[in-house]
Design a protein around this motif. Structure first.
Motif, short mmCIF file in Angstrom:
data_model
loop_
_atom_site.label_atom_id
_atom_site.label_comp_id
_atom_site.label_asym_id
_atom_site.label_seq_id
_atom_site.Cartn_x
_atom_site.Cartn_y
_atom_site.Cartn_z
N ALA A 56 -65.97 -13.95 -54.38
CA ALA A 56 -66.17 -14.43 -53.02
C ALA A 56 -67.25 -13.64 -52.29
O ALA A 56 -67.94 -14.18 -51.43
N VAL A 57 -67.39 -12.37 -52.62
CA VAL A 57 -68.39 -11.57 -51.90
C VAL A 57 -69.56 -11.17 -52.79
O VAL A 57 -70.35 -10.30 -52.42
N ALA A 58 -69.66 -11.81 -53.95
CA ALA A 58 -70.73 -11.43 -54.88
C ALA A 58 -72.11 -11.48 -54.24
O ALA A 58 -72.89 -10.52 -54.37
N PRO A 59 -72.46 -12.53 -53.50
CA PRO A 59 -73.81 -12.55 -52.90
C PRO A 59 -74.01 -11.38 -51.94
O PRO A 59 -75.07 -10.74 -51.95
N GLU A 60 -72.99 -11.09 -51.16
CA GLU A 60 -73.09 -9.97 -50.22
C GLU A 60 -73.27 -8.65 -50.98
O GLU A 60 -74.07 -7.79 -50.56
N LEU A 61 -72.54 -8.51 -52.09
CA LEU A 61 -72.66 -7.27 -52.87
C LEU A 61 -74.08 -7.11 -53.40
O LEU A 61 -74.65 -6.01 -53.37
N ILE A 62 -74.62 -8.21 -53.89
CA ILE A 62 -76.00 -8.14 -54.39
C ILE A 62 -76.95 -7.72 -53.28
O ILE A 62 -77.84 -6.87 -53.47
N LEU A 63 -76.74 -8.29 -52.10
CA LEU A 63 -77.61 -7.95 -50.97
C LEU A 63 -77.51 -6.47 -50.65
O LEU A 63 -78.52 -5.77 -50.46
N ILE A 64 -76.28 -5.96 -50.59
CA ILE A 64 -76.10 -4.56 -50.21
C ILE A 64 -76.72 -3.65 -51.27
O ILE A 64 -77.38 -2.65 -50.95
N ALA A 65 -76.54 -4.03 -52.54
CA ALA A 65 -77.16 -3.23 -53.60
C ALA A 65 -78.67 -3.21 -53.43
O ALA A 65 -79.31 -2.15 -53.52
N GLY A 66 -79.23 -4.39 -53.16
CA GLY A 66 -80.69 -4.47 -52.98
C GLY A 66 -81.13 -3.59 -51.83
O GLY A 66 -82.13 -2.86 -51.92
N ALA A 67 -80.39 -3.65 -50.73
CA ALA A 67 -80.75 -2.85 -49.56
C ALA A 67 -80.67 -1.37 -49.90
O ALA A 67 -81.54 -0.58 -49.49
N GLY A 68 -79.64 -1.00 -50.67
CA GLY A 68 -79.51 0.39 -51.07
C GLY A 68 -80.71 0.85 -51.87
O GLY A 68 -81.29 1.92 -51.62
N VAL A 69 -81.13 0.03 -52.83
CA VAL A 69 -82.30 0.38 -53.64
C VAL A 69 -83.52 0.56 -52.75
O VAL A 69 -84.28 1.53 -52.91
N LEU A 70 -83.67 -0.33 -51.79
CA LEU A 70 -84.84 -0.24 -50.90
C LEU A 70 -84.83 1.08 -50.14
O LEU A 70 -85.87 1.74 -49.99
N LEU A 71 -83.68 1.46 -49.66
CA LEU A 71 -83.60 2.71 -48.90
C LEU A 71 -83.88 3.91 -49.80
O LEU A 71 -84.56 4.86 -49.39
N LEU A 72 -83.37 3.84 -51.03
CA LEU A 72 -83.60 4.95 -51.96
C LEU A 72 -85.08 5.07 -52.28
O LEU A 72 -85.64 6.19 -52.34
N ILE A 73 -85.72 3.92 -52.50
CA ILE A 73 -87.17 3.95 -52.77
C ILE A 73 -87.89 4.61 -51.62
O ILE A 73 -88.77 5.46 -51.79
N ASP A 74 -87.49 4.24 -50.41
CA ASP A 74 -88.12 4.78 -49.22
C ASP A 74 -88.02 6.30 -49.20
O ASP A 74 -88.97 7.00 -48.83
N ALA A 75 -86.84 6.80 -49.62
CA ALA A 75 -86.60 8.23 -49.53
C ALA A 75 -87.22 8.99 -50.70
O ALA A 75 -87.80 10.06 -50.51
N PHE A 76 -87.10 8.44 -51.89
CA PHE A 76 -87.45 9.24 -53.07
C PHE A 76 -88.72 8.79 -53.80
O PHE A 76 -89.28 9.54 -54.55
N ALA A 77 -89.13 7.56 -53.63
CA ALA A 77 -90.32 7.10 -54.35
C ALA A 77 -91.23 6.35 -53.42
O ALA A 77 -91.42 5.14 -53.55
N PRO A 78 -91.81 7.04 -52.42
CA PRO A 78 -92.60 6.32 -51.40
C PRO A 78 -93.75 5.53 -51.99
O PRO A 78 -94.26 4.61 -51.35
N LYS A 79 -94.16 5.88 -53.23
CA LYS A 79 -95.27 5.13 -53.81
C LYS A 79 -94.89 3.69 -54.10
O LYS A 79 -95.74 2.80 -54.12
N LEU A 80 -93.61 3.49 -54.34
CA LEU A 80 -93.15 2.14 -54.68
C LEU A 80 -92.95 1.26 -53.43
O LEU A 80 -92.54 0.13 -53.54
N ARG A 81 -93.23 1.86 -52.27
CA ARG A 81 -92.98 1.13 -51.03
C ARG A 81 -93.64 -0.24 -50.98
O ARG A 81 -93.11 -1.17 -50.39
N GLN A 82 -94.85 -0.32 -51.61
CA GLN A 82 -95.57 -1.59 -51.43
C GLN A 82 -94.88 -2.78 -52.09
O GLN A 82 -95.25 -3.91 -51.83
#
Lengths: 480, 500
Positions: free
Chosen positions: A9-35
């Motif tokens: 029932a919440v699979a789409p939401e889970l995918i979204l949250i995972a994606g958002a988490g990855v984005l935040l991690l990239i921002d913090a640890f791999a700024p080169k991947l920001r683009q």
């Protein structure tokens, strides 16, 4: 322990949250991947949409607090389309201002997740959590251009008004719980249907929750924040803000209207909601006429459009609910299409987006102008565009319930609205280019967003059947 | 090609043509013009096929397309068909399109592609509104006319074009939005009786007839729905006092736009009265006949008087439309077979003669860039061929026997006389005024003393312009000499319409 059904029932939401988490991690640890943040967001939204369409829908889940069925699929799909298009257009827009970061996209995704929770919750507690997740993410997004005064102002305004609205909603939920002993909308409805007396506490509680939703919808008389917030926010955020929270709030109101059978609870609801609906339409349309900034104009237009959608909420039932769902779909694509072109046709975020700046663009940027014109005609409710189909279903549902006055006032209002939507079109095509040709953004991606939206507007307008039959299936589940 | 697809080809052909046109590169203007012309000629050929396959003995709709479900849950479908009345108007539309394209050959020099795309989309919308057998479909086509016409007036029009375009759009929409509520109400009452959702013309026709009459206007569903439809059509006709958008739109529109406006768009109003108001709401129609008669007669006289004092030729012709359409409404309101046939024929006649007049005014405007009567005078010697054509069209417009206008007006007046002689007396006065304002204009433009030296170098009408006006002239004479060709196909349809 959550069951497999709960997770589905919440699979789409889970995918979204995972994606958002990855984005935040990239921002913090791999700024080169920001683009690649923008692309990653698109991928996340597409993944969530895939999960939405491919995975089974268990119906009630999380001990009856949420429902995953055709209704939630349809609304979530609209929300995902919205976040997809908005983050697609955000890329070039942010790059020009040199402000592309992962957190922008992560916030967009969080807000979408919140809206999806709101739309699929039938219990007021997860609903409130969804509302807060949506709102808090949006406060930050409004003020995302920290060095632009109007953007900060927009963020602050939306925050203060939103905090009020949230407080209202929370208080209303508490009162509803006090009156009925449950936080589940459907259970509340059943106790009411069982002949329990309607207490003033219940009415006060419902009024406060409805008021909170009306804030999100910018309905009259809760609309005052809209023009400044629309104008100040970065345009992709405005696009997002103009559809996502509204879709979610409409579904919440619709759930209440159906569970409580408000239409048959006496005339006071029809009158109160009718005044809110017609008041929103009239105020929105009349004030929009005098706007010089196209984002402010669309803010007032949005107030009016939620007024039309409220007519469907008042009617409720299968006809009203399916009309509201079609309206959400149509409004999503036509509004995002309009804002996509606006984000193309602007020189600077801090400057007002004057309608007169569009002069002559019809011939120098023909495709973008065509997309904007299609959005405008569709918002005005002219066939063969999506806006007409949506209004047709709304007014049809009103006539079928004998609420002909709502239909008549609604069509008169869409007539008034034609005046200011047409002005955008004639300035595009019938006014000459200014001597100093404005230095507008050129971007394939934003053009593609505008093109996709315009194509969807035409498609839904010419063949509304596919949206309408899905909406009817969903509405039947809701009414059952 | 199967015969049941013919109407689809005729109706959607121009839209398909517009799509093709969209892919021709912008700088190839000549190719665009020729492509548009060929498409419109093909359209005319297709509609001739319609005529050839049309059986005048059948009263109902024929050459129907298969019913294709569109929004099946609500019983909305794509369904087209014609009877004798719509056949004539379809022919008129397809005849005028090549005329418009040839007439715009030189005068439209900017955004050529967009102009022709607008024209072709407009054609589809107009044809669709004439041949729709589903009321929802009709409404979509009806509203679809607004957008291309808005652009034609607003982009290629005269100095006050934006004002005129917006006025046109808003005025027309005023009428049609209430019609939408009326349609929804009809569908709803049909559902109440039959428990089936349908927007089919035949079903809503029955539903409309069964609407209660009630005791007063505001408590009578039939009168209210009648009024919702009538307002939309009265604005389009335009009937006095809803005519104020017309002079602006006509005057500001480019020549081609004026020809279509006068030639076809206005006919959709009178056609709507005949197709929807009269058969759908017979009781309300009878209650409203006196009002329609009075407004029609006022329109005839008022239009003529205002035309009399116009200094601008195009505005004069525009006001003459108010007067001429008054005759059509008079014939429809009287409701005898002769007057109704006359009214339908007069719709075609007005399309031909007023279309030709706008075209000819456009011809001289292109040369001198003025339409003021006072700027001309005595030019008959300079432009003899042009003068001859103008005179012929003028005589057709004022109803000279042997030309088309006479037949229509005679049938209307003779048919009305049996029921409403007083109205005929006033209307006949309008005929006299009509002759006065037209002939007076002709006299001041062509015969009076030669006053302006600039006019000495006026070039006579050229071959392209003659080609544009020729089809109109042929039909002007044809209808005048042998009206039976055009009256016989509609006879059965008119009879069956009036039976109810």
């Amino acid at each position: 322990m959550p069951t497999q059904a709960d997770l589905f029932a919440v699979a789409p939401e889970l995918i979204l949250i995972a994606g958002a988490g990855v984005l935040l991690l990239i921002d913090a640890f791999a700024p080169k991947l920001r683009q690649i943040s923008s692309e990653l967001t698109l991928l996340t939204a597409a993944g969530a949409a895939w999960a939405l369409l491919a995975l089974p829908h268990p119906g009630a889940a999380w001990s009856g607090m949420m429902r995953s069925d055709t209704l939630s699929v349809l609304v979530s799909l609209c929300l995902l389309v919205a976040v997809f298009l908005c983050s697609w257009m955000a890329g070039p827009y942010l790059r020009r201002a040199n402000k592309e970061t992962g957190e922008f996209y992560a916030l967009l995704i969080f807000a979408t997740t919140g809206a999806m929770f709101m739309a699929s919750s039938i219990d007021l507690l997860p609903l409130f959590l969804g509302l807060e997740l949506l709102s808090v993410a949006l406060y930050v997004l409004n003020a995302f251009f920290k060095d632009v005064d109007v953007s900060l102002e927009a963020g602050l305004k939306y925050f203060i008004v939103g905090a009020f609205a949230a407080a209202f909603t929370a208080y209303g939920i508490a009162l509803l719980y006090g009156a009925t002993g449950t936080t589940n909308i459907e259970v509340m409805g059943r106790t009411l249907g069982g002949g329990a007396a309607v207490s003033p506490v219940l009415i006060a509680g419902f009024a406060m929750v409805a008021g909170g939703m009306a804030f999100k919808l910018a309905l009259f008389p809760f609309h005052a924040w809209a023009p400044d917030v629309y104008q100040g926010s970065p345009t992709p955020v405005t696009a997002f803000l103009s559809v996502v929270p509204k879709a979610a709030a409409l579904i919440v109101l619709l759930r209440f209207a159906i569970a409580f059978d408000l239409l048959h609870m006496g005339h006071s609801w029809v009158w109160a909601a009718g005044i809110v609906a017609v008041g929103s339409q009239t105020l929105g349309n009349i004030v929009a006429i005098v706007q010089r900034d196209i984002k402010r104009m669309l803010a007032y237009s949005g107030i009016a459009h939620m007024g039309y959608a409220m007519v469907g909420v008042i009617v409720a039932g299968t006809a009203g609910s399916s009309a509201v769902l079609v309206y959400i779909a149509a409004y999503t694509v036509m509004n995002i299409g309009a804002f996509a072109v606006i984000s193309l046709m602007s020189e600077n975020e801090a400057e007002p987006h004057l309608i007169t700046d569009l002069a002559g663009q019809g011939w120098s940027r023909p495709l973008a102008a065509l997309a904007l014109s299609i959005s405008m005609f569709s918002l005005a409710g002219v066939p063969p565009f999506a806006g007409f189909a949506a209004k047709f279903f709304i007014f049809r549902s009103a006539v079928n319930q004998g609420l002909i006055w709502l239909a008549v006032l609604g069509v008169i209002n869409s007539l008034i609205s034609a005046f200011y939507y047409l002005r955008v079109v004639y300035i595009l095509y019938m006014k000459p280019l200014p001597r100093r040709v404005p230095d507008f953004l050129r971007s394939r991606a934003i053009g593609a967003v505008a093109g996709v939206s315009a194509a969807l507007v035409v498609l839904i307008g010419l063949y509304p059947t596919w949206v309408f039959s899905a909406a009817r299936t969903a509405a039947k589940l809701l009414v059952r | 090609m199967h015969i049941e697809h013919l109407l689809t080809f005729v109706t959607l052909g121009p839209a398909a043509g517009a799509l093709i046109l969209a892919f021709i590169p912008g700088r190839l203007e000549k190719v665009q013009r020729w492509a548009a012309l060929l498409i419109s000629l093909a359209e005319f050929a297709l509609s001739c096929l319609l005529w050839a396959n049309f059986n005048p003995d059948i009263a109902g709709f024929q050459l129907q397309t298969a019913k294709v479900p569109w929004i099946p849950q609500l019983g909305i479908s794509y369904h087209l068909g014609i009877d004798g009345i719509s056949l004539l108007l379809v022919m008129l539309t397809t005849l005028l399109m090549p005329v418009v394209i040839i007439a715009s050959w030189r005068s439209i020099s900017e955004h050529v592609k967009a102009f022709h795309i607008s024209l072709l989309m407009l054609t589809t919308a107009m044809l669709g509104a004439f041949v729709s057998l589903d009321v929802f479909l009709f409404y979509v086509f009806w509203e679809l006319m607004l957008i291309p016409m808005y652009f034609i007036i607003g982009v290629w029009g005269g100095p006050r074009r934006i004002y005129a375009a917006v006025k046109f759009f808003i005025y027309t929409m005023v009428g049609s939005v209430l019609m939408l509520v009326g349609i929804l109400y009809l569908a709803y009452s049909n559902h109440l009786q039959t428990h089936v959702w349908s927007f089919a013309y035949s079903d809503l026709l029955k539903a409309g007839r069964q609407l209660q009459m009630g005791h007063s206007f505001f408590t009578s569903p039939q009168m209210l729905v009648f009024a919702a439809f009538a307002l939309a059509f009265a604005i389009k006709v335009p009937m006095f006092p809803f005519h104020t958008w017309l002079p602006d739109a006509h005057t500001e529109a480019p020549t081609g736009g004026s020809i279509i406006l006068a030639g076809v768009l206005l006919k959709l109003g009178t056609y709507g009265f005949l197709r929807y108001n009269r058969p759908m709401f017979p009781d309300a129609w009878h209650a409203f006949v006196p009002l329609i008669l009075v407004l029609a007669v006022i329109g005839i006289l008022y239009g003529a008087w205002v035309a009399l004092v116009q200094p601008d030729m195009k505005k004069l012709v525009a006001y003459s439309s108010v007067s001429h359409l008054g005759f059509v409404m008079l014939g429809l309101a009287a409701g005898t077979i002769a007057s109704t046939e006359g009214a339908v024929l007069q719709m075609v006649n007005h399309g031909l003669s007023t279309g030709a007049l706008f075209l000819l005014v456009g011809v001289i405007y292109e040369r001198r860039h003025t339409r003021m009567i006072a700027d001309y005078g005595g030019i008959a010697r300079v432009v003899p061929v042009y003068t001859g054509l103008f005179l012929l069209v003028t005589l057709s417009s004022i109803g000279l026997p042997g030309l088309n206008g006479f037949v229509g007006e005679f049938l209307i007046l003779a048919g009305t006389w049996r029921r409403y002689p007083v109205a005929v007396i006033f209307a006949a006065l309008g005929l006299i005024f009509g002759a006065i304002y037209m002939l007076w204009m002709v006299q001041r433009v062509f015969w009076n003393p030669f006053t302006h030296e600039e006019n000495k170098s006026l070039k006579d009408i050229n071959l392209r312009e003659v080609l544009a006006v020729a089809p109109l002239v042929i039909f002007i004479v044809w209808i005048g000499v042998h009206p039976t060709t055009f009256l016989s196909p509609m006879e059965a349809a008119v009879r069956s319409l009036l039976m109810h």
